[in-house]
Design a protein around this motif. Sequence first.
Motif, short mmCIF file in Angstrom:
data_model
loop_
_atom_site.label_atom_id
_atom_site.label_comp_id
_atom_site.label_asym_id
_atom_site.label_seq_id
_atom_site.Cartn_x
_atom_site.Cartn_y
_atom_site.Cartn_z
N GLY A 28 0.79 -1.22 0.00
CA GLY A 28 0.00 0.00 0.00
C GLY A 28 0.82 1.27 0.00
N THR A 29 2.06 1.19 -0.42
CA THR A 29 2.90 2.39 -0.41
C THR A 29 3.28 2.85 -1.82
OG1 THR A 29 4.74 0.86 -0.03
CG2 THR A 29 3.93 2.10 1.87
N PHE A 30 2.68 2.21 -2.84
CA PHE A 30 3.02 2.52 -4.23
C PHE A 30 2.41 3.86 -4.62
CE2 PHE A 30 2.18 1.81 -8.89
CZ PHE A 30 3.50 1.86 -9.27
N ASP A 31 3.24 4.75 -5.19
CA ASP A 31 2.77 6.08 -5.58
C ASP A 31 2.43 6.06 -7.07
OD1 ASP A 31 2.40 8.68 -6.31
OD2 ASP A 31 4.14 9.45 -5.22
N LYS A 32 1.16 5.77 -7.36
CA LYS A 32 0.74 5.56 -8.75
C LYS A 32 0.87 6.84 -9.58
CE LYS A 32 -2.67 2.79 -11.17
NZ LYS A 32 -3.94 2.05 -11.04
N ASP A 33 0.63 7.98 -8.95
CA ASP A 33 0.72 9.24 -9.68
C ASP A 33 2.14 9.47 -10.19
OD1 ASP A 33 -1.90 9.64 -9.26
OD2 ASP A 33 -1.64 10.98 -7.53
N GLN A 34 3.09 9.22 -9.28
CA GLN A 34 4.48 9.42 -9.70
C GLN A 34 4.84 8.44 -10.82
OE1 GLN A 34 7.39 9.29 -6.49
NE2 GLN A 34 9.05 9.48 -8.00
N PHE A 35 4.32 7.22 -10.70
CA PHE A 35 4.58 6.22 -11.73
C PHE A 35 4.09 6.70 -13.09
CE2 PHE A 35 3.42 2.63 -14.38
CZ PHE A 35 4.53 1.81 -14.30
N ASN A 36 2.91 7.34 -13.10
CA ASN A 36 2.32 7.74 -14.38
C ASN A 36 2.85 9.05 -14.92
OD1 ASN A 36 0.71 5.47 -14.86
ND2 ASN A 36 -0.79 6.18 -13.33
N THR A 37 3.59 9.80 -14.11
CA THR A 37 4.20 11.04 -14.59
C THR A 37 5.41 10.69 -15.47
OG1 THR A 37 3.70 11.93 -12.41
CG2 THR A 37 5.12 13.27 -13.84
N PRO A 38 5.46 11.26 -16.67
CA PRO A 38 6.64 10.98 -17.51
C PRO A 38 7.90 11.41 -16.78
CG PRO A 38 4.95 12.13 -18.75
CD PRO A 38 4.51 12.16 -17.33
N SER A 39 8.94 10.59 -16.83
CA SER A 39 10.17 10.92 -16.11
C SER A 39 10.98 11.93 -16.88
CB SER A 39 11.00 9.66 -15.90
OG SER A 39 11.29 9.08 -17.14
N ASN A 40 11.73 12.75 -16.19
CA ASN A 40 12.54 13.75 -16.89
C ASN A 40 14.03 13.52 -16.72
OD1 ASN A 40 12.54 14.28 -14.22
ND2 ASN A 40 11.79 16.40 -14.39
N HIS A 41 14.40 12.58 -15.83
CA HIS A 41 15.83 12.27 -15.68
C HIS A 41 16.69 13.51 -15.53
CE1 HIS A 41 15.54 8.04 -16.49
NE2 HIS A 41 14.89 8.24 -17.60
N THR A 42 16.17 14.49 -14.85
CA THR A 42 16.93 15.75 -14.77
C THR A 42 18.37 15.51 -14.34
OG1 THR A 42 15.76 15.91 -12.69
CG2 THR A 42 15.27 17.59 -14.36
N GLN A 43 18.50 14.73 -13.30
CA GLN A 43 19.84 14.49 -12.74
C GLN A 43 20.85 14.10 -13.80
OE1 GLN A 43 19.35 11.71 -9.39
NE2 GLN A 43 20.86 13.08 -8.50
N ILE A 44 20.46 13.15 -14.64
CA ILE A 44 21.42 12.59 -15.57
C ILE A 44 21.59 13.45 -16.81
CG2 ILE A 44 21.86 10.60 -17.05
CD1 ILE A 44 20.37 9.03 -14.77
#
Lengths: 472, 472, 472
Positions: free
Chosen positions: A454-470
Amino acid sequence: MIDVPFFSQFLKVSNFYTLIAIVLLGAAMVCLKMLKDKKVSFSKRMIIALIIGLVLGIGIDIISNKSGIYIDHARGEISAWFGLIGTGFLKLVQLLAIPVVFLSIIKVVVDVQGDRIRSLTGRTFITLLSTTAISAIVGILVVKLFNLNATSFAGDLTEQKTEFINNIASQSFPEFFLNLIPNNIISVMGDNGSIVSVVIIAAMFASAIRFLKVKKPTEVAPFVTFLDSLRTTVNSVLTNVIKLMPYGVVALVSNTIISNGIQSVVSMLGFIAALYTGVIIMLLVYVVILSFMGVNPVMFYKKAFNTLLFAFSSRSSVGTLPYTLQTLEKDMGVSGETSNFVATLGTTIGMNGCAGVFPAMLGTLVAAAAGATMDFSFFVLVVVVVTVGSIGIAGVPGTATVAATVTLNGLGYGSAISSIGAVFGIDPIVDMGRTMLNVCGSMVSSIVVDKWEGTFDKDQFNTPSNHTQINE
Amino acid sequence: MIDVPFFSQFLKVSNFYTLIAIVLLGAAMVCLKMLKDKKVSFSKRMIIALIIGLVLGIGIDIISNKSGIYIDHARGEISAWFGLIGTGFLKLVQLLAIPVVFLSIIKVVVDVQGDRIRSLTGRTFITLLSTTAISAIVGILVVKLFNLNATSFAGDLTEQKTEFINNIASQSFPEFFLNLIPNNIISVMGDNGSIVSVVIIAAMFASAIRFLKVKKPTEVAPFVTFLDSLRTTVNSVLTNVIKLMPYGVVALVSNTIISNGIQSVVSMLGFIAALYTGVIIMLLVYVVILSFMGVNPVMFYKKAFNTLLFAFSSRSSVGTLPYTLQTLEKDMGVSGETSNFVATLGTTIGMNGCAGVFPAMLGTLVAAAAGATMDFSFFVLVVVVVTVGSIGIAGVPGTATVAATVTLNGLGYGSAISSIGAVFGIDPIVDMGRTMLNVCGSMVSSIVVDKWEGTFDKDQFNTPSNHTQINE
Amino acid sequence: MIDVPFFSQFLKVSNFYTLIAIVLLGAAMVCLKMLKDKKVSFSKRMIIALIIGLVLGIGIDIISNKSGIYIDHARGEISAWFGLIGTGFLKLVQLLAIPVVFLSIIKVVVDVQGDRIRSLTGRTFITLLSTTAISAIVGILVVKLFNLNATSFAGDLTEQKTEFINNIASQSFPEFFLNLIPNNIISVMGDNGSIVSVVIIAAMFASAIRFLKVKKPTEVAPFVTFLDSLRTTVNSVLTNVIKLMPYGVVALVSNTIISNGIQSVVSMLGFIAALYTGVIIMLLVYVVILSFMGVNPVMFYKKAFNTLLFAFSSRSSVGTLPYTLQTLEKDMGVSGETSNFVATLGTTIGMNGCAGVFPAMLGTLVAAAAGATMDFSFFVLVVVVVTVGSIGIAGVPGTATVAATVTLNGLGYGSAISSIGAVFGIDPIVDMGRTMLNVCGSMVSSIVVDKWEGTFDKDQFNTPSNHTQINE
């Protein structure tokens, strides 16, 4: 060709094949650097690197294949130089595996609520072992599907390999487990193969810290602050290393092809095709599992792509681990506790490729050749042996061979392993798919466990990643 | 019995003997857990654990002794599973030996007054070596008392043992000492056998810290704070591990009996009885020494009981060390400086059991068989060789065998060691008593030195201990 | 002579020769202690120690030379006891090599301006390799000058040496380089031979810290503070160890002479004289280089004296490194960045003695014996092979043998190395000069690079040093 030992034996640049190959690799590096300067995204550069690597490897090998100089000298020389870049990069990633795991697990166990650890551990084992059992079934399936026959893979094992196998064969389940328990912090941390022991040490320290944070907060604070600061630094080092990944991929992929040779791949095509079919079937099984959990499988593979690509190129689950953890936590919305627990244990327990599909394939192959009755009860035994074995072998380096040895011994055909020596001759080619499957399996398991918790963050999963760091 | 390799070779559960033994061990664990929940004191649970361990070990071995399945399969299988629990626990204690010693010695040397170190070192050596000399005399005595004859213990050594002995035999006093000097901090800390080297490193750092605390207090402060915080954490981890001790004791004791077998004990009864008589005589010698120092020996054995019991079960002086230190400091009122110095050095120098009673026994036995004149001057030579040898062998793992080798070589009967191979066949049974004696000797020496130094807190010694930390 | 094994084999004091030698060494120590109490300067005590060491070694060997007891027993016994003091001291210095290098490089890379690193690296390589090339020329020269002939040095290699050489001979340039890349922080730090790998790790962490100091200053601060505090402590430990240097020098120098024997030196006089002539020529070459850079060579040798003397006695570039760094920074006005970079890399890359003069001598010798045409192009090849080889072998222990092996293999005479086995029989004698040359070369290179970078503090260089730290 220059036939002076200084060039042919020491420098390993004695002919034009080698020289041109090195120049081509250099050119590929420059290309990738230019793409980076043009702000092409990291994912795109990873795909381009894979393609360049394949083209370079296949191209060089096909064109040079007929030349005696290439076969006798240049192949080894190219392999040494490409290995310097590829393996060199891989070593830098492995360098960070132990510190990242140690520091992450400490943070996780300190932060997590006390009673969750037990449920987390149980669910992690259930999930990893279930997917391994499915992998074993898939392994049996593809052998039947491709109608493989052990006699086609006859060949000798190297003496070293035989010794390794005999050594493994003499160990038992309780002994494998006892080896996981650490008895010296420093020696355990000095061995990249002892990830599970490091997890145990980290958990012991973390629970002490949690206790002290209540009882003696002032005394424990400096150590905790130090660990936090160290983790920040280690993660920053890791980010720097990951930026080099595309360069490493080019060298790793092309070198795997060149050092094995297209020819050897062709002669073993049956086995390779069967294994990769097994890998693809499992990737589809994950689609079903994820859909069933209400998680978008397309988004999953999109976000997992770089990690899987690196696992494929590097053939090192532990080497990929730091990147696996970042992807799960930062891109996929898996909670830190779950991702650290599942993905870390998943590098040694219940590996779907190395300890699932592959040993099941070998077990079925060898048993059939030895005249075992291929009835339902036999297949159940294979699945049980493979799955239980996949826990026992945790932490032993050379997992796939270990798993195969344990499986064949468990089925009673231990001595027959030497009859299919050719399979180990092309191991690196097969290992690429196997390792990718291991990592993919542990990522899927992380999501499954996180949903369960019950700790899965579905919203974050569905947000396209931006890989800013890399990308920056 | 299930004759499938998966069960007999890998899982190591192939018959009812094994299964029942595992169930019994499990039941014992549950019992001990229930006693803990009922707030039964730690010391009582330790005694109960010892009794259960003895009953379990002797019971299983006597009942199953006649069965071929037990002798050929179950004994090895039970030993593997009991070893997983017993040795597993022991490894967790050993895990903390190096950090505890390193951090304790640093604290001690930083806190102690400068000129005390020299007197402390001198007195520690005098006390440890005197008790070792007494042990050597006791060792000679029991051989005469029991009228032991080397020919009763004829037997072959394993090839590995012979190689080990030859290797030791070729080293000399200055070489043993040179090996103690560390040349790399990390590699020394990665080896549990190098406690003395760790002490040297800790002392070097501590004296630098003491100097800097005066000259550059601001610069050195963060490192000191970190070490203090780390020590608090490590001690807390240790407390958690010690809580598991009763469970470990059950598995360790029963496993020692089962894996050796009652039969082998009976055939060597003469030697075992002689050695344990030697141990008991030494325990009485300690009573005399303590009474002479004005310290109540009853109170000493009462407070030392748990530590000695663990040393007996675990057969590891280094593994027991963290607990020895806690008992000396918290329960017996020995000052931190003394306890850390004496007890830590006592794990490697002047061990009364392994490097006192045992090598003296072997030396006398073998020399008598070889026809040496058993006059007074010979006995003096034995005592000198054993005592000087007990310094030289410091830090070499497998102390008892090393001490025996050095003694026999020193007496000129080095080659005769292989003629009494049977003694090494039951080594674990003998090692229990020997190790307990080592630890008891170093505890007595700590008290003697502390009295000598004038830092012994007699009031604390006489206050009944409450073991709050562990019982809670 | 006492013919009891306890004395002759274990204690290693069985005759008067040994006893007197030990007493003489003890007396020398007491002398040096008295000189220290009389505030005689550290440099003077170092010279006195060297003289005492030479007198002791040559004296004992010449006087005892005729005695069978000395040759058969006492020489080995004295060597064991002198080795305990000499090697024991050396191990304590080596203990600090890895921490000093790690912490210094971190500080340097954090402090240095970003773009300087690249120019620093380039210039370091150029300077170290140029001096190595000159050394190679000098090596060829002295072989011609002394008219050496390989047949005079015929002799067998030990089996162990042969195996080592064969192992090295099978490795190539890219493989040597790949070995330098670390894949585990702890295991690298646990091996004194992996200085270059430690430099790589330190550089990775330092650049992460530099980045974080801007982006996340609060998070990274505790780790940086800890490292600073640790460095202060480690340097203080180092200062304490260096104070013991004169005692170590006496034991090291006399032991090298005694354990080899004057006799063996005489029989190899031709080779030894040639090598030491090469060393002296190189020391003169440095005079030219330094004068050309406008740096006073007299002042250089005055300030470098203690360091060179220790390198000569200890035969360990890595062991000398902590002292080399202190001398460069505190006495010679070389900036911390440069000294740390050049001197640290100089312990493994471009060693003028071990990887310059020595392999060039051996290459010329062996090739001449094998009938190679000694024309100009051959000498160019030798210089190229030696110089390129001196990078490749970085970090492999036993550098001189490795360099010789690589050179002979590179020239195509690999198998001929066994024909000049006698050269390796007196290796320690030759190694003293070689190691001193390595260290001197890296110090000269540090000054050259620092001038080039424009960070050289000429005023500090010209100020007479006071060695306050050590003399107090």
